[in-house]
Write a protein that holds these residues in place. Structure first.
Motif, PDB file in Angstrom:
ATOM      1  N   GLY A 222      -5.449  10.173   6.406  1.00 38.64           N
ATOM      2  CA  GLY A 222      -6.505  10.093   5.406  1.00 38.64           C
ATOM      3  C   GLY A 222      -6.114  10.670   4.069  1.00 38.64           C
ATOM      4  N   LYS A 250     -16.437  15.419   6.122  1.00 39.06           N
ATOM      5  CA  LYS A 250     -17.019  14.097   6.332  1.00 39.06           C
ATOM      6  C   LYS A 250     -16.338  13.512   7.556  1.00 39.06           C
ATOM      7  CE  LYS A 250     -13.727  12.331   2.914  1.00 39.06           C
ATOM      8  NZ  LYS A 250     -13.593  11.736   1.562  1.00 39.06           N
ATOM      9  N   GLN A 252     -14.284  10.542   9.157  1.00 44.47           N
ATOM     10  CA  GLN A 252     -13.368   9.529   8.645  1.00 44.47           C
ATOM     11  C   GLN A 252     -13.154   8.424   9.671  1.00 44.47           C
ATOM     12  OE1 GLN A 252     -10.370  12.756   8.209  1.00 44.47           O
ATOM     13  NE2 GLN A 252      -9.932  11.783   6.248  1.00 44.47           N
ATOM     14  N   THR A 264     -15.547   6.164   5.309  1.00 43.34           N
ATOM     15  CA  THR A 264     -16.019   7.510   5.620  1.00 43.34           C
ATOM     16  C   THR A 264     -17.527   7.492   5.863  1.00 43.34           C
ATOM     17  OG1 THR A 264     -16.372   8.048   3.273  1.00 43.34           O
ATOM     18  CG2 THR A 264     -14.233   8.622   4.223  1.00 43.34           C
ATOM     19  N   GLN A 302     -22.187   4.774   4.195  1.00 40.50           N
ATOM     20  CA  GLN A 302     -21.826   6.146   3.889  1.00 40.50           C
ATOM     21  C   GLN A 302     -23.010   7.107   3.919  1.00 40.50           C
ATOM     22  OE1 GLN A 302     -19.703   6.168   0.138  1.00 40.50           O
ATOM     23  NE2 GLN A 302     -17.764   5.805   1.175  1.00 40.50           N
TER      24      GLN A 302
END
Length: 454
Positions: A222, A250, A252, A264, A302
């Protein structure tokens, strides 16, 4: 590692206030309460969770108490299966007949019958092997095993002449026993990851025929990297693996083909759990005291359409790592939490895949007989409502509680709708508007009253 195989009712203070406002003919907004559950578990520690939808049972491992606890879907304990030394990872067979459990302290993998809730088989994985994590794919049970510094992947085929194979694939090692995950959505695919290290390491294997061939490998995956991996789950479309790592703050998603970044899910510090429902709903959990504990998303979005905060005014509950699991119908989410009393609890989150809907109504406080009166309203939700959504309308009164059905109203694209009526008698009329809900939204209703006077 879990594998995706896919009322009570009480008036809250807010609802009572809304009704009082409605009786005054002022704007009124309500959405229905829902009955979630919370059950303290008879465990000393927590290892893993798996859901058996056929028998409507939840299995939870206790590596310190050497047991597997079985509850129903409401959290009621059905049985405690004992003599499970260091019970840790769990996995459900494809036909839901067996729950496999990694016996870390016994150096074995055991099979539990989902019918009798008794042990039906046990296979040794070698002295000191310490099997910890399980996943079923490619016709075998794969297990992550090994002491610190010598983590490997092995496999179990109960029907084979030599059921247990170790050190798969040859030449591939891990520092810790790797966490494993699999899903029918991605047949013959096994994902492995190293828990608790910074940076994180993840690998994807082809498991066709029960063998392992590495397809993709990522160290520090990432943008900005990934550290302290705590949990993984494969998306419902079988294209991505979603990671819950302590960093970044967060959840991923990475493509199973090459572990390149796919997207994400916005959560908070520190991600520690993730579960995917068969309908695609993604639940991401964090280890946090001051933020919501669980964030629920539509696939590929998201922004969460629902969050859960487990801490109350006297209970500082936090989510356990690897502590989330959905039912096969996607409606119920189980969450394993600590409590401020030092217990471990199972939270039962009902309709977790549905967003709340809220109805707000406004009407004149008074009107006259045989005059048109208008009730206006809005229907809103954090998850977009379907085009052409409709609400039902009833009128009660003015005497003897007579209920009259009025024409349904269609909700406009901006969420607004209008109801008109011409009551002919004096008295108080109560208008109730209801949204029935759908696959993505919970029901909602609201009332407003108008006094018709000469």
């Amino acid at each position: 590692m879990r594998i995706s195989t896919f009322a009570r009712s009480a008036a809250t203070p807010a609802a009572s206030l809304a009704l009082a406002v409605a009786l005054l003919g002022l704007p009124c907004a309500t959405s229905p309460a829902h009955a979630d559950g919370n059950a303290v578990l008879p465990v000393e520690a927590y290892g893993d969770i798996v859901v058996d939808d056929i028998h409507r049972h939840v299995f939870l491992s206790d590596p310190t108490g050497d047991s597997v606890v079985v509850t129903d879907f409401d959290g009621t304990v059905i049985k405690e299966i004992e003599n499970a030394d260091g019970a840790f990872g769990l996995a459900l067979s494809a036909d839901s007949s067996t729950v496999y459990v990694a016996l870390r302290d016994a150096g074995a993998v055991a099979a539990l019958s989902t019918d009798s809730l008794t042990e039906s088989g046990r296979w040794t994985t070698g002295e000191g092997s310490q099997p910890q994590h399980l996943a079923v794919t490619g016709g075998k049970v794969f297990f992550g095993y090994g002491a610190t510094g010598s983590g490997r992947i092995g496999s179990l085929d109960p029907a084979a002449a030599t059921p247990v194979e170790l050190a798969l694939p040859a030449g591939n090692g891990w520092y810790y026993a790797p966490e494993l995950t699999a899903s029918p959505a991605a047949p013959n695919t096994l994902v492995a990851g190293e828990l608790g290290l910074s940076p994180a390491t993840v690998a994807v294997y082809d498991a066709a025929g029960g063998t392992l061939a590495r397809r993709a490998h990522a160290w520090n995956p990432g943008e900005g990297g990934s550290s302290n991996l705590r949990d993984m789950a494969i998306s419902a479309d079988g294209k991505d693996v979603i990671l819950a790592s302590g960093s970044p703050y967060k959840h991923q998603a990475f493509k199973l083909g090459d572990l390149s970044a796919s997207g994400t899910y916005t959560s908070d510090a520190y991600p520690n759990a993730v579960a995917v429902a068969p309908d695609g709903t993604v639940a991401g959990g964090i280890d946090g005291f001051y933020e919501p504990d669980v964030y629920v998303f539509r696939p590929g979005t998201q922004t969460p359409f629902r969050t859960y905060e487990f801490a109350g005014s006297t209970d500082y509950a936090t989510l356990r790592p690897n502590g989330l699991a959905f039912t096969a119908d996607s409606t119920r989410l189980f969450a394993v939490t600590d409590t401020s009393a030092g217990d471990i609890a199972l939270r039962i989150l009902v309709d977790a895949n549905k967003a709340d809907a809220t109805l707000a109504l406004s009407a004149p406080a008074t009107s006259r007989p045989n005059r048109t009166l208008t009730v206006t309203g809005t229907l809103t939700s954090p998850d977009p409502l379907p085009a052409g959504a409709q609400v039902s309308v009833t009128r009660t009164g003015p005497a003897d509680g007579i209920v009259t059905e009025l024409p349904t109203a269609t909700v406009a694209a901006d969420g607004t709708f209008t109801v008109t009526d011409r009551p002919s008698h004096t008295g108080t009329y109560t208008y109730r508007v209801a949204f029935a809900g759908d696959a993505h939204h919970r029901p909602a209703s609201a009332e407003v009253s108008v006094s018709v006077q000469r």
